[in-house]
Design a protein around this motif. Structure first.
Motif, mmCIF file in Angstrom:
data_model
loop_
_atom_site.group_PDB
_atom_site.id
_atom_site.type_symbol
_atom_site.label_atom_id
_atom_site.label_comp_id
_atom_site.label_asym_id
_atom_site.label_seq_id
_atom_site.Cartn_x
_atom_site.Cartn_y
_atom_site.Cartn_z
ATOM 1 N N LEU A 139 0.832 -1.211 0.000
ATOM 2 C CA LEU A 139 0.000 0.000 0.000
ATOM 3 C C LEU A 139 0.863 1.257 0.000
ATOM 4 O O LEU A 139 2.063 1.201 0.255
ATOM 5 C CB LEU A 139 -0.890 0.016 1.250
ATOM 6 N N GLY A 140 0.197 2.397 -0.212
ATOM 7 C CA GLY A 140 0.904 3.679 -0.252
ATOM 8 C C GLY A 140 1.305 3.955 -1.683
ATOM 9 O O GLY A 140 0.468 3.896 -2.604
ATOM 10 N N LYS A 153 5.220 9.707 -5.862
ATOM 11 C CA LYS A 153 4.987 10.770 -4.878
ATOM 12 C C LYS A 153 4.598 10.195 -3.529
ATOM 13 O O LYS A 153 4.011 9.109 -3.456
ATOM 14 C CB LYS A 153 3.814 11.639 -5.324
ATOM 15 N N VAL A 154 4.817 10.986 -2.472
ATOM 16 C CA VAL A 154 4.358 10.598 -1.136
ATOM 17 C C VAL A 154 2.842 10.410 -1.162
ATOM 18 O O VAL A 154 2.116 11.218 -1.738
ATOM 19 C CB VAL A 154 4.744 11.683 -0.101
ATOM 20 N N GLN A 155 2.369 9.309 -0.550
ATOM 21 C CA GLN A 155 0.940 9.001 -0.498
ATOM 22 C C GLN A 155 0.422 9.129 0.940
ATOM 23 O O GLN A 155 1.206 9.130 1.888
ATOM 24 C CB GLN A 155 0.692 7.571 -0.996
ATOM 25 N N GLY A 156 -0.906 9.206 1.080
ATOM 26 C CA GLY A 156 -1.523 9.159 2.413
ATOM 27 C C GLY A 156 -1.481 10.476 3.157
ATOM 28 O O GLY A 156 -1.695 10.501 4.372
ATOM 29 N N ARG A 157 -1.209 11.579 2.435
ATOM 30 C CA ARG A 157 -1.179 12.882 3.118
ATOM 31 C C ARG A 157 -2.610 13.386 3.300
ATOM 32 O O ARG A 157 -3.421 13.292 2.386
ATOM 33 C CB ARG A 157 -0.395 13.900 2.288
ATOM 34 N N GLY A 158 -2.919 13.960 4.444
ATOM 35 C CA GLY A 158 -4.271 14.458 4.716
ATOM 36 C C GLY A 158 -5.089 13.374 5.398
ATOM 37 O O GLY A 158 -4.848 12.176 5.192
ATOM 38 N N ALA A 162 -5.211 9.299 4.705
ATOM 39 C CA ALA A 162 -4.637 8.467 5.775
ATOM 40 C C ALA A 162 -5.656 7.430 6.230
ATOM 41 O O ALA A 162 -5.340 6.249 6.406
ATOM 42 C CB ALA A 162 -4.201 9.347 6.942
ATOM 43 N N GLU A 163 -6.905 7.877 6.392
ATOM 44 C CA GLU A 163 -7.964 6.954 6.830
ATOM 45 C C GLU A 163 -8.199 5.867 5.777
ATOM 46 O O GLU A 163 -8.413 4.690 6.115
ATOM 47 C CB GLU A 163 -9.260 7.751 7.112
ATOM 48 N N ALA A 164 -8.129 6.258 4.495
ATOM 49 C CA ALA A 164 -8.312 5.273 3.415
ATOM 50 C C ALA A 164 -7.213 4.205 3.478
ATOM 51 O O ALA A 164 -7.465 3.013 3.259
ATOM 52 C CB ALA A 164 -8.302 5.973 2.063
ATOM 53 N N LEU A 165 -5.993 4.639 3.800
ATOM 54 C CA LEU A 165 -4.885 3.666 3.918
ATOM 55 C C LEU A 165 -5.127 2.699 5.069
ATOM 56 O O LEU A 165 -4.889 1.492 4.941
ATOM 57 C CB LEU A 165 -3.569 4.412 4.177
ATOM 58 N N VAL A 166 -5.589 3.247 6.200
ATOM 59 C CA VAL A 166 -5.875 2.398 7.363
ATOM 60 C C VAL A 166 -6.948 1.367 6.989
ATOM 61 O O VAL A 166 -6.821 0.172 7.284
ATOM 62 C CB VAL A 166 -6.334 3.259 8.568
ATOM 63 N N GLU A 167 -8.004 1.831 6.315
ATOM 64 C CA GLU A 167 -9.092 0.921 5.921
ATOM 65 C C GLU A 167 -8.583 -0.149 4.964
ATOM 66 O O GLU A 167 -8.932 -1.329 5.084
ATOM 67 C CB GLU A 167 -10.228 1.713 5.261
ATOM 68 N N ASP A 168 -7.753 0.262 3.998
ATOM 69 C CA ASP A 168 -7.205 -0.711 3.041
ATOM 70 C C ASP A 168 -6.356 -1.755 3.766
ATOM 71 O O ASP A 168 -6.407 -2.953 3.447
ATOM 72 C CB ASP A 168 -6.366 0.003 1.976
ATOM 73 N N VAL A 189 1.358 8.441 9.553
ATOM 74 C CA VAL A 189 0.333 7.631 8.876
ATOM 75 C C VAL A 189 0.729 6.152 8.951
ATOM 76 O O VAL A 189 -0.096 5.281 9.254
ATOM 77 C CB VAL A 189 0.150 8.090 7.410
ATOM 78 N N ALA A 190 2.007 5.880 8.708
ATOM 79 C CA ALA A 190 2.485 4.492 8.816
ATOM 80 C C ALA A 190 2.263 3.974 10.232
ATOM 81 O O ALA A 190 1.911 2.804 10.432
ATOM 82 C CB ALA A 190 3.960 4.419 8.443
ATOM 83 N N GLN A 191 2.448 4.843 11.207
ATOM 84 C CA GLN A 191 2.230 4.428 12.602
ATOM 85 C C GLN A 191 0.759 4.037 12.820
ATOM 86 O O GLN A 191 0.459 3.004 13.411
ATOM 87 C CB GLN A 191 2.617 5.566 13.543
ATOM 88 N N ARG A 192 -0.154 4.859 12.288
ATOM 89 C CA ARG A 192 -1.597 4.543 12.436
ATOM 90 C C ARG A 192 -1.934 3.220 11.781
ATOM 91 O O ARG A 192 -2.662 2.408 12.339
ATOM 92 C CB ARG A 192 -2.442 5.646 11.774
#
Ligand code: KIV
Length: 266
Positions: A139-140, A153-158, A162-168, A189-192
């Motif tokens: 992911l990311g 590019k950096v992903q998961g900003r905002g 970030a929440e979408a990454l957690v859900e995925d 975000v990685a920590q979450r």
């Protein structure tokens, strides 16, 4: 020596032992990195860039992945070998995904496969896992989607991203993934994500809180000329060493300093 298993990788995570994954593409590097104690050897489709010289990973084929996976499996004895599923080997249908994952195990000699994507990858992951093949998620920054993402590019900003990454990540865990690569996302975000799942996250450009870390071997060895992103630590500058040795050889040949009598058969 017995190979590590996905059960051992989970136990390392549960015991708080960081997991080290390094890419390898041939038997010589696989053997050296295995002897160094890497837990996982990733036959990454990054080989399209660092071995083949392309700008993206998109050109890599299944036959090439099987070929490189065979070399890495032959060259290693301890690390768990994970083979990347290349672009379009699993996206078009679940039956493609199962057949191609099977090839990487049966013909390539890998013990697990890796594929990219969140929700859309779930049916493929569920079916591959159900057929007895361990799957690592990714992911990311997912390089096979480089054109859709508009670059590396950096992903998961905002908050929303970030929440979408957690859900995925939760979806991938529920689908049966035994670990998840998190590429180029902010550290918090990685920590979450890491806290949201019980399987290990393996970070690259994802900060200090992941369950493990992965680097491309050509990058960590300093063989990739001029590639110095913030997340990378180059442990050597072997590019300079290789060029220096080749320059010395060329110079010795031109000046007739090599070969000498000691290199000549009687
Ligand atoms: O292909 C690859 O090498 C990868 C790593 C960068 C995680 O996917």
């Amino acid at each position: 020596m017995a190979r590590l298993t996905t059960l051992k990788i989970q136990a390392m995570k549960d015991q708080g032992e960081p997991i080290a994954m390094v890419t390898a593409y041939d038997a010589t590097f696989a053997s050296l990195i295995d002897a160094a104690g890497a837990d996982l050897l990733l036959v990454g489709d990054s080989l399209g860039m660092v071995i083949q010289g392309h700008d993206t990973t998109l050109t890599v084929t299944m036959d090439q992945m099987v070929y490189h996976t065979q070399m890495v499996a032959r060259g290693s004895s301890r690390a768990l070998v994970v083979a990347d599923m290349p672009f379009m080997s699993y996206q078009a249908s679940v039956s493609d995904a199962m057949r191609n994952a099977g090839r990487l195990i049966a013909q390539g000699g890998a013990q697990a496969v890796k594929l990219e994507g969140g929700e859309r990858a779930v049916p493929a992951i569920e079916s591959i896992v159900a057929s007895g093949i361990p799957v690592m998620g990714h992911l990311g920054l997912t390089p096979q989607s480089v054109h859709a993402l508009g670059g590396f590019k950096v992903q998961g900003r905002g908050d929303e991203a970030a929440e979408a990454l957690v859900e995925d990540a939760r979806r991938l865990e529920a689908a049966g993934a035994f670990a998840i690569v998190l590429e180029t996302v902010p550290g918090h975000v990685a920590q979450r994500v890491t806290e949201a799942v019980s399987v290990p996250t393996i970070g690259i450009g994802a900060g200090v809180d992941c369950g493990g870390q992965v680097l491309v071997c050509y990058d960590l060895l300093g063989l990739t000329n001029g590639f110095t992103p913030r997340f990378l630590k180059r442990y050597e500058e072997l590019g300079r060493t290789v060029q220096g040795a080749a320059t010395a050889f060329v110079s010795d040949v031109k000046s007739r300093a090599f070969p000498g009598p000691e290199h000549t058969f009687e």
